[in-house]
Design an enzyme around this catalytic site. Structure first.
Site, PDB file in Angstrom:
ATOM      1  N   PHE A  24       0.856  -1.191   0.000  1.00 18.35           N
ATOM      2  CA  PHE A  24       0.000   0.000   0.000  1.00 18.35           C
ATOM      3  C   PHE A  24       0.891   1.240   0.000  1.00 18.35           C
ATOM      4  O   PHE A  24       1.890   1.280   0.710  1.00 18.35           O
ATOM      5  CB  PHE A  24      -0.926  -0.014   1.218  1.00 18.35           C
ATOM      6  CG  PHE A  24      -2.077   0.941   1.099  1.00 18.35           C
ATOM      7  CD1 PHE A  24      -3.170   0.634   0.307  1.00 18.35           C
ATOM      8  CD2 PHE A  24      -2.057   2.149   1.766  1.00 18.35           C
ATOM      9  CE1 PHE A  24      -4.236   1.519   0.185  1.00 18.35           C
ATOM     10  CE2 PHE A  24      -3.108   3.042   1.657  1.00 18.35           C
ATOM     11  CZ  PHE A  24      -4.204   2.726   0.863  1.00 18.35           C
ATOM     12  N   GLU A  58      -0.091  -4.888   8.477  1.00 18.04           N
ATOM     13  CA  GLU A  58       0.279  -6.310   8.448  1.00 18.04           C
ATOM     14  C   GLU A  58       1.760  -6.548   8.722  1.00 18.04           C
ATOM     15  O   GLU A  58       2.197  -7.690   8.862  1.00 18.04           O
ATOM     16  CB  GLU A  58      -0.094  -6.913   7.086  1.00 18.04           C
ATOM     17  CG  GLU A  58      -1.588  -7.048   6.855  1.00 18.04           C
ATOM     18  CD  GLU A  58      -2.296  -5.742   6.531  1.00 18.04           C
ATOM     19  OE1 GLU A  58      -3.475  -5.617   6.929  1.00 18.04           O
ATOM     20  OE2 GLU A  58      -1.690  -4.842   5.900  1.00 18.04           O
ATOM     21  N   HIS A  88      -7.894   7.102  10.904  1.00 20.55           N
ATOM     22  CA  HIS A  88      -7.254   5.865  10.472  1.00 20.55           C
ATOM     23  C   HIS A  88      -5.732   5.992  10.484  1.00 20.55           C
ATOM     24  O   HIS A  88      -5.021   5.074  10.894  1.00 20.55           O
ATOM     25  CB  HIS A  88      -7.754   5.493   9.068  1.00 20.55           C
ATOM     26  CG  HIS A  88      -7.326   4.150   8.617  1.00 20.55           C
ATOM     27  ND1 HIS A  88      -6.397   3.964   7.626  1.00 20.55           N
ATOM     28  CD2 HIS A  88      -7.694   2.916   9.027  1.00 20.55           C
ATOM     29  CE1 HIS A  88      -6.210   2.676   7.438  1.00 20.55           C
ATOM     30  NE2 HIS A  88      -6.980   2.015   8.273  1.00 20.55           N
TER      31      HIS A  88
END
Length: 156
Positions: A24, A58, A88
């Site tokens: 990402f 992750e 976020h």
């Protein structure tokens, strides 16, 4: 009084590094990875394994798996968290930082926090670009810590 100073060195010979990199924000993370690999090549690191994960959140789980494998002298965690209009950003940045620190402390393997947190992509490119690549700097920290831990183990 005798004072001994023990420091790590920037030697890659005999050093094995695991790298966890988030896909990402890959325009930024690919640059961080490129900088890190450049550092490792310049310092003659013998083995580098790169594991790609979906996003920065992750990273801690895979870093833990690499650290616990016993195969690596250090693990480098690379990612980029860009601020958006929600909370976020703060949640991801904080949890990844805590997770990486916990993996390092629990495993005894240096896990370097190479996740940049930026306001926008421009700021990210300034930190992961040609002029100044934090990936290179984080890789230097991984090398130094890998060698420092080897020295400390020899002193035991």
């Amino acid at each position: 009084m005798e004072v001994r100073v023990i420091e790590g060195e920037f030697k890659g010979e005999g050093v094995k590094i695991g790298v966890v990199v988030a896909r990402f924000n890959d325009l930024l993370t690919n640059e961080l990875l490129s900088g890190a690999l450049d550092c490792f090549e310049r310092h003659s690191v013998e083995e580098v394994d790169v594991v790609k994960v979906p996003g920065s959140f992750e990273i801690p789980l895979v870093a833990k798996k690499l650290a616990e494998s016993g195969k690596y002298d250090a693990v480098l965690a690379l990612g980029a968290v860009v601020r958006g209009e929600t909370k976020h950003f703060d949640l991801v940045a904080n949890e990844v930082a805590k997770g990486v620190a916990k993996v390092s402390l629990d495993s005894g393997v240096p896990v370097i926090f190479g996740v940049i947190t930026v306001e926008d992509e421009l700021q990210g490119f300034n930190r992961a670009g040609v002029k100044s690549n934090k990936g290179f700097e984080y890789a230097m920290a991984a090398l130094e810590m890998a060698n420092l831990m080897k020295k400390l183990r020899e002193k035991e």
